[in-house]
Design a protein around this motif. Structure first.
Motif, PDB file in Angstrom:
ATOM      1  N   ALA A 144       0.857  -1.185   0.000  1.00  0.00           N
ATOM      2  CA  ALA A 144       0.000   0.000   0.000  1.00  0.00           C
ATOM      3  C   ALA A 144       0.893   1.234   0.000  1.00  0.00           C
ATOM      4  O   ALA A 144       1.870   1.305   0.748  1.00  0.00           O
ATOM      5  CB  ALA A 144      -0.899  -0.007   1.225  1.00  0.00           C
ATOM      6  N   GLU A 145       0.558   2.201  -0.844  1.00  0.00           N
ATOM      7  CA  GLU A 145       1.384   3.399  -0.976  1.00  0.00           C
ATOM      8  C   GLU A 145       0.502   4.641  -0.896  1.00  0.00           C
ATOM      9  O   GLU A 145      -0.442   4.784  -1.669  1.00  0.00           O
ATOM     10  CB  GLU A 145       2.113   3.364  -2.320  1.00  0.00           C
ATOM     11  CG  GLU A 145       2.942   4.580  -2.617  1.00  0.00           C
ATOM     12  CD  GLU A 145       3.589   4.533  -3.997  1.00  0.00           C
ATOM     13  OE1 GLU A 145       4.537   5.289  -4.192  1.00  0.00           O
ATOM     14  OE2 GLU A 145       3.144   3.759  -4.864  1.00  0.00           O
ATOM     15  N   ASP A 146       0.815   5.522   0.051  1.00  0.00           N
ATOM     16  CA  ASP A 146       0.188   6.835   0.134  1.00  0.00           C
ATOM     17  C   ASP A 146       1.235   7.877  -0.235  1.00  0.00           C
ATOM     18  O   ASP A 146       2.379   7.801   0.210  1.00  0.00           O
ATOM     19  CB  ASP A 146      -0.337   7.118   1.535  1.00  0.00           C
ATOM     20  CG  ASP A 146      -1.578   6.304   1.859  1.00  0.00           C
ATOM     21  OD1 ASP A 146      -2.366   6.010   0.944  1.00  0.00           O
ATOM     22  OD2 ASP A 146      -1.767   5.959   3.041  1.00  0.00           O
ATOM     23  N   ILE A 147       0.822   8.845  -1.035  1.00  0.00           N
ATOM     24  CA  ILE A 147       1.726   9.884  -1.538  1.00  0.00           C
ATOM     25  C   ILE A 147       1.287  11.215  -0.930  1.00  0.00           C
ATOM     26  O   ILE A 147       0.106  11.570  -1.005  1.00  0.00           O
ATOM     27  CB  ILE A 147       1.657   9.928  -3.076  1.00  0.00           C
ATOM     28  CG1 ILE A 147       2.138   8.584  -3.633  1.00  0.00           C
ATOM     29  CG2 ILE A 147       2.471  11.092  -3.630  1.00  0.00           C
ATOM     30  CD1 ILE A 147       1.828   8.377  -5.091  1.00  0.00           C
ATOM     31  N   PHE A 148       2.250  11.939  -0.357  1.00  0.00           N
ATOM     32  CA  PHE A 148       1.978  13.220   0.271  1.00  0.00           C
ATOM     33  C   PHE A 148       2.732  14.327  -0.467  1.00  0.00           C
ATOM     34  O   PHE A 148       3.955  14.297  -0.545  1.00  0.00           O
ATOM     35  CB  PHE A 148       2.412  13.196   1.746  1.00  0.00           C
ATOM     36  CG  PHE A 148       1.577  12.306   2.604  1.00  0.00           C
ATOM     37  CD1 PHE A 148       0.585  12.849   3.406  1.00  0.00           C
ATOM     38  CD2 PHE A 148       1.756  10.931   2.622  1.00  0.00           C
ATOM     39  CE1 PHE A 148      -0.205  12.031   4.221  1.00  0.00           C
ATOM     40  CE2 PHE A 148       0.984  10.104   3.416  1.00  0.00           C
ATOM     41  CZ  PHE A 148       0.000  10.660   4.217  1.00  0.00           C
ATOM     42  N   ILE A 149       1.979  15.288  -1.009  1.00  0.00           N
ATOM     43  CA  ILE A 149       2.539  16.399  -1.771  1.00  0.00           C
ATOM     44  C   ILE A 149       2.315  17.677  -0.969  1.00  0.00           C
ATOM     45  O   ILE A 149       1.161  17.992  -0.598  1.00  0.00           O
ATOM     46  CB  ILE A 149       1.846  16.514  -3.154  1.00  0.00           C
ATOM     47  CG1 ILE A 149       1.930  15.180  -3.922  1.00  0.00           C
ATOM     48  CG2 ILE A 149       2.426  17.668  -3.963  1.00  0.00           C
ATOM     49  CD1 ILE A 149       3.301  14.718  -4.289  1.00  0.00           C
ATOM     50  N   PRO A 150       3.373  18.451  -0.696  1.00  0.00           N
ATOM     51  CA  PRO A 150       3.202  19.686   0.089  1.00  0.00           C
ATOM     52  C   PRO A 150       2.478  20.754  -0.746  1.00  0.00           C
ATOM     53  O   PRO A 150       2.827  21.000  -1.901  1.00  0.00           O
ATOM     54  CB  PRO A 150       4.643  20.115   0.396  1.00  0.00           C
ATOM     55  CG  PRO A 150       5.435  19.556  -0.729  1.00  0.00           C
ATOM     56  CD  PRO A 150       4.759  18.268  -1.118  1.00  0.00           C
ATOM     57  N   ILE A 151       1.461  21.348  -0.146  1.00  0.00           N
ATOM     58  CA  ILE A 151       0.654  22.337  -0.865  1.00  0.00           C
ATOM     59  C   ILE A 151       0.417  23.576  -0.021  1.00  0.00           C
ATOM     60  O   ILE A 151       0.611  23.561   1.199  1.00  0.00           O
ATOM     61  CB  ILE A 151      -0.694  21.744  -1.308  1.00  0.00           C
ATOM     62  CG1 ILE A 151      -1.447  21.177  -0.095  1.00  0.00           C
ATOM     63  CG2 ILE A 151      -0.512  20.699  -2.394  1.00  0.00           C
ATOM     64  CD1 ILE A 151      -2.878  20.725  -0.369  1.00  0.00           C
ATOM     65  N   LYS A 152      -0.026  24.636  -0.696  1.00  0.00           N
ATOM     66  CA  LYS A 152      -0.505  25.847  -0.038  1.00  0.00           C
ATOM     67  C   LYS A 152      -1.587  26.431  -0.932  1.00  0.00           C
ATOM     68  O   LYS A 152      -1.637  26.144  -2.130  1.00  0.00           O
ATOM     69  CB  LYS A 152       0.639  26.835   0.181  1.00  0.00           C
ATOM     70  CG  LYS A 152       1.325  27.300  -1.081  1.00  0.00           C
ATOM     71  CD  LYS A 152       2.525  28.186  -0.763  1.00  0.00           C
ATOM     72  CE  LYS A 152       3.246  28.599  -2.049  1.00  0.00           C
ATOM     73  NZ  LYS A 152       4.452  29.390  -1.754  1.00  0.00           N
ATOM     74  N   PRO A 153      -2.492  27.223  -0.358  1.00  0.00           N
ATOM     75  CA  PRO A 153      -3.554  27.805  -1.183  1.00  0.00           C
ATOM     76  C   PRO A 153      -2.979  28.697  -2.286  1.00  0.00           C
ATOM     77  O   PRO A 153      -1.920  29.313  -2.108  1.00  0.00           O
ATOM     78  CB  PRO A 153      -4.368  28.637  -0.197  1.00  0.00           C
ATOM     79  CG  PRO A 153      -4.034  28.058   1.149  1.00  0.00           C
ATOM     80  CD  PRO A 153      -2.621  27.574   1.062  1.00  0.00           C
ATOM     81  N   LYS A 154      -3.695  28.748  -3.430  1.00  0.00           N
ATOM     82  CA  LYS A 154      -3.265  29.606  -4.544  1.00  0.00           C
ATOM     83  C   LYS A 154      -3.484  31.064  -4.188  1.00  0.00           C
ATOM     84  O   LYS A 154      -4.340  31.411  -3.426  1.00  0.00           O
ATOM     85  CB  LYS A 154      -4.064  29.283  -5.822  1.00  0.00           C
ATOM     86  CG  LYS A 154      -3.620  27.988  -6.452  1.00  0.00           C
ATOM     87  CD  LYS A 154      -4.351  27.757  -7.764  1.00  0.00           C
ATOM     88  CE  LYS A 154      -3.894  26.448  -8.396  1.00  0.00           C
ATOM     89  NZ  LYS A 154      -4.664  26.076  -9.562  1.00  0.00           N
TER      90      LYS A 154
END
Length: 154
Positions: A144-154
């Protein structure tokens, strides 16, 4: 593809790191080292973390030959304190969490994230580490693989 927006707390890890590029990818070697260590820990850690620290211009001028720092790591625990490993602490923050529907190691998930989901979302990429979380299984096709991408509001 399902996405969850999560706000993560800081977390500390220990493991192995190496500078690499996609064209000269040494991830299997790092994972092999970590799995040897993991097997020696009395209570095997449940999750393995694949942490990537990209230069600020990595995605604007993408090239498979551009270097980044790769970590393969376990959550830091008192058991691991006696091991001679490098440490890293992720500061936490807002992340988009994806479950990889294509199966472990299939790069199509990243195409979907960066070419479809991110441009049409209310978020933009943030300059923090990206990471994947793996739950090892006896049958590698069942990882099982979960991917976490760092984000911020536009």
């Amino acid at each position: 593809m399902e996405v969850k927006i999560v706000n993560l707390s800081p977390k500390s890890f220990v493991g192995y790191k190496q500078e690499m590029s996609l064209s000269e990818n040494t991830t299997p070697k790092l994972f092999q080292q970590l799995m040897q260590l993991r097997s020696k820990v009395e209570q095997n850690a449940s999750f393995i973390y694949d942490i990537k620290i990209y230069p600020s211009s990595y995605f604007q001028n993408f090239s498979p030959t551009t270097n980044f720092i790769k970590w393969v790591a376990l959550e830091n625990t008192p058991q691991l304190g006696s091991c001679k490993l490098d440490g890293i602490t992720l500061s936490g923050g807002l992340y988009a969490k994806f479950n990889n529907p294509y199966g472990f190691g299939n790069p199509k998930v990243y195409q979907d994230i960066f070419q479809k989901w991110l441009p049409s979302s209310d978020y933009q990429l943030d300059q923090r580490p990206h990471f994947d979380v793996f739950v090892p299984q006896k049958d590698p096709s069942q990882i099982a693989e979960d991917i976490f991408i760092p984000i911020k509001p536009k």
